[in-house]
Design a protein around this motif. Structure first.
Motif, PDB file in Angstrom:
ATOM      1  N   GLN A   1       0.351  20.105 -15.642  1.00 46.74           N
ATOM      2  CA  GLN A   1       0.045  20.374 -14.236  1.00 46.74           C
ATOM      3  C   GLN A   1       0.600  19.252 -13.368  1.00 46.74           C
ATOM      4  OE1 GLN A   1      -4.105  20.872 -13.449  1.00 46.74           O
ATOM      5  NE2 GLN A   1      -3.840  20.961 -11.229  1.00 46.74           N
ATOM      6  N   VAL A   2       1.384  19.641 -12.378  1.00 41.84           N
ATOM      7  CA  VAL A   2       1.969  18.657 -11.480  1.00 41.84           C
ATOM      8  C   VAL A   2       0.928  18.219 -10.447  1.00 41.84           C
ATOM      9  CG1 VAL A   2       3.764  18.230  -9.781  1.00 41.84           C
ATOM     10  CG2 VAL A   2       4.248  19.663 -11.770  1.00 41.84           C
ATOM     11  N   THR A   3       0.809  16.927 -10.288  1.00 38.10           N
ATOM     12  CA  THR A   3      -0.123  16.371  -9.309  1.00 38.10           C
ATOM     13  C   THR A   3       0.594  15.347  -8.451  1.00 38.10           C
ATOM     14  OG1 THR A   3      -1.978  16.655 -10.829  1.00 38.10           O
ATOM     15  CG2 THR A   3      -2.298  15.163  -8.990  1.00 38.10           C
ATOM     16  N   LEU A   4       0.387  15.456  -7.157  1.00 40.48           N
ATOM     17  CA  LEU A   4       0.913  14.492  -6.191  1.00 40.48           C
ATOM     18  C   LEU A   4      -0.252  13.963  -5.375  1.00 40.48           C
ATOM     19  CD1 LEU A   4       3.972  16.565  -4.882  1.00 40.48           C
ATOM     20  CD2 LEU A   4       3.994  14.801  -6.644  1.00 40.48           C
ATOM     21  N   VAL A   5      -0.329  12.649  -5.249  1.00 37.30           N
ATOM     22  CA  VAL A   5      -1.419  12.045  -4.501  1.00 37.30           C
ATOM     23  C   VAL A   5      -0.865  10.981  -3.562  1.00 37.30           C
ATOM     24  CG1 VAL A   5      -3.596  10.794  -4.597  1.00 37.30           C
ATOM     25  CG2 VAL A   5      -3.036  12.455  -6.385  1.00 37.30           C
ATOM     26  N   GLU A   6      -1.088  11.183  -2.274  1.00 38.16           N
ATOM     27  CA  GLU A   6      -0.630  10.225  -1.279  1.00 38.16           C
ATOM     28  C   GLU A   6      -1.654   9.123  -1.047  1.00 38.16           C
ATOM     29  OE1 GLU A   6       0.525  14.453   0.151  1.00 38.16           O
ATOM     30  OE2 GLU A   6      -1.257  13.431  -0.615  1.00 38.16           O
ATOM     31  N   SER A   7      -1.153   7.980  -0.605  1.00 38.50           N
ATOM     32  CA  SER A   7      -2.025   6.876  -0.209  1.00 38.50           C
ATOM     33  C   SER A   7      -1.296   6.038   0.841  1.00 38.50           C
ATOM     34  CB  SER A   7      -2.410   6.009  -1.414  1.00 38.50           C
ATOM     35  OG  SER A   7      -1.260   5.450  -2.006  1.00 38.50           O
ATOM     36  N   GLY A   8      -2.045   5.181   1.511  1.00 36.59           N
ATOM     37  CA  GLY A   8      -1.422   4.255   2.454  1.00 36.59           C
ATOM     38  C   GLY A   8      -1.546   4.643   3.904  1.00 36.59           C
ATOM     39  N   GLY A   9      -2.130   5.791   4.175  1.00 38.94           N
ATOM     40  CA  GLY A   9      -2.315   6.165   5.567  1.00 38.94           C
ATOM     41  C   GLY A   9      -3.382   5.317   6.219  1.00 38.94           C
ATOM     42  N   GLY A  10      -3.526   5.501   7.516  1.00 36.45           N
ATOM     43  CA  GLY A  10      -4.530   4.736   8.233  1.00 36.45           C
ATOM     44  C   GLY A  10      -4.233   4.694   9.705  1.00 36.45           C
ATOM     45  N   TRP A  11      -4.769   3.667  10.327  1.00 30.90           N
ATOM     46  CA  TRP A  11      -4.640   3.518  11.777  1.00 30.90           C
ATOM     47  C   TRP A  11      -3.665   2.397  12.086  1.00 30.90           C
ATOM     48  CZ3 TRP A  11      -5.792  -0.575  15.052  1.00 30.90           C
ATOM     49  CH2 TRP A  11      -5.840  -0.260  16.409  1.00 30.90           C
ATOM     50  N   ALA A  12      -2.848   2.593  13.119  1.00 24.54           N
ATOM     51  CA  ALA A  12      -1.878   1.577  13.509  1.00 24.54           C
ATOM     52  C   ALA A  12      -1.690   1.591  15.015  1.00 24.54           C
ATOM     53  CB  ALA A  12      -0.536   1.825  12.821  1.00 24.54           C
ATOM     54  N   LEU A  13      -1.212   0.497  15.544  1.00 23.54           N
ATOM     55  CA  LEU A  13      -0.828   0.416  16.944  1.00 23.54           C
ATOM     56  C   LEU A  13       0.642   0.790  17.079  1.00 23.54           C
ATOM     57  CD1 LEU A  13      -2.515  -2.908  18.099  1.00 23.54           C
ATOM     58  CD2 LEU A  13      -3.116  -0.598  18.839  1.00 23.54           C
ATOM     59  N   ALA A  14       1.012   1.296  18.227  1.00 25.36           N
ATOM     60  CA  ALA A  14       2.416   1.597  18.497  1.00 25.36           C
ATOM     61  C   ALA A  14       3.257   0.346  18.242  1.00 25.36           C
ATOM     62  CB  ALA A  14       2.591   2.082  19.917  1.00 25.36           C
ATOM     63  N   GLY A  15       4.354   0.534  17.525  1.00 23.96           N
ATOM     64  CA  GLY A  15       5.221  -0.575  17.183  1.00 23.96           C
ATOM     65  C   GLY A  15       4.951  -1.166  15.806  1.00 23.96           C
ATOM     66  N   ASP A  16       3.811  -0.834  15.250  1.00 30.67           N
ATOM     67  CA  ASP A  16       3.446  -1.328  13.920  1.00 30.67           C
ATOM     68  C   ASP A  16       4.231  -0.595  12.834  1.00 30.67           C
ATOM     69  OD1 ASP A  16      -0.151  -2.002  14.291  1.00 30.67           O
ATOM     70  OD2 ASP A  16       1.633  -3.123  14.905  1.00 30.67           O
ATOM     71  N   SER A  17       4.027  -1.054  11.610  1.00 32.99           N
ATOM     72  CA  SER A  17       4.627  -0.428  10.435  1.00 32.99           C
ATOM     73  C   SER A  17       3.531  -0.025   9.448  1.00 32.99           C
ATOM     74  CB  SER A  17       5.587  -1.391   9.738  1.00 32.99           C
ATOM     75  OG  SER A  17       6.653  -1.750  10.590  1.00 32.99           O
ATOM     76  N   LEU A  18       3.804   1.036   8.712  1.00 31.80           N
ATOM     77  CA  LEU A  18       2.925   1.473   7.620  1.00 31.80           C
ATOM     78  C   LEU A  18       3.813   1.947   6.484  1.00 31.80           C
ATOM     79  CD1 LEU A  18       0.094   3.661   9.240  1.00 31.80           C
ATOM     80  CD2 LEU A  18      -0.194   1.447   8.116  1.00 31.80           C
ATOM     81  N   ARG A  19       3.295   1.851   5.260  1.00 41.07           N
ATOM     82  CA  ARG A  19       4.011   2.389   4.122  1.00 41.07           C
ATOM     83  C   ARG A  19       3.112   3.368   3.390  1.00 41.07           C
ATOM     84  NH1 ARG A  19       7.070  -1.103  -0.471  1.00 41.07           N
ATOM     85  NH2 ARG A  19       8.627  -1.202   1.180  1.00 41.07           N
ATOM     86  N   LEU A  20       3.620   4.566   3.223  1.00 43.08           N
ATOM     87  CA  LEU A  20       2.922   5.580   2.448  1.00 43.08           C
ATOM     88  C   LEU A  20       3.486   5.615   1.030  1.00 43.08           C
ATOM     89  CD1 LEU A  20       2.857   8.546   5.001  1.00 43.08           C
ATOM     90  CD2 LEU A  20       1.265   6.627   4.782  1.00 43.08           C
TER      91      LEU A  20
END
Length: 126
Positions: A1-20
């Motif tokens: 069974q194929v499973t995909l699980v995301e992580s790394g989301g959240g809250w940020a200010l404009a101009g910030d960086s995030l990595r998923l």
């Protein structure tokens, strides 16, 4: 069974960086193209970025071109999306997705994606 699980989301200010990140299991990750999609409030799910099975080519929507980078680590079966210079309009649920068939063209339409993660929320405030 194929499973995909995301992580790394959240809250940020404009101009910030995030990595998923997206952790994949259940099949040979290195054979399949992968992509990121998002669904903004009140909108349909839309394409963000895609990467070939071997990581040698990547494609982006016009709205994220130059700000987001998709990458993959086939040894670790992970997919990443590095998001820079975030804007409030990037607020969405972000989904990791995998192709149904191996070695597919990374420009394949959404119908070629047969596996989806549950999504991770990204909220960008001005």
């Amino acid at each position: 069974q194929v499973t995909l699980v995301e992580s790394g989301g959240g809250w940020a200010l404009a101009g910030d960086s995030l990595r998923l990140s997206c952790a994949a299991s259940g099949r040979t990750f290195s054979r399949f193209g992968m992509g990121w999609f998002r669904q903004r409030p009140g909108k349909d799910r839309e394409f963000v970025a895609a990467i070939a099975w071997n990581g040698r080519s990547a494609y982006y929507s016009d709205s994220v071109q130059g700000r987001f980078t998709i990458s993959r680590d086939n040894a670790e079966s992970t997919l990443k999306l590095t998001m820079r210079n975030l804007k409030p309009e990037d607020t969405a649920v972000y989904y990791c997705a995998g192709h149904l068939r191996p070695y597919n063209n990374p420009r394949s339409p959404i119908s070629e994606y047969g596996y989806w993660g549950p999504g991770t929320q990204v909220t960008v405030s001005s």
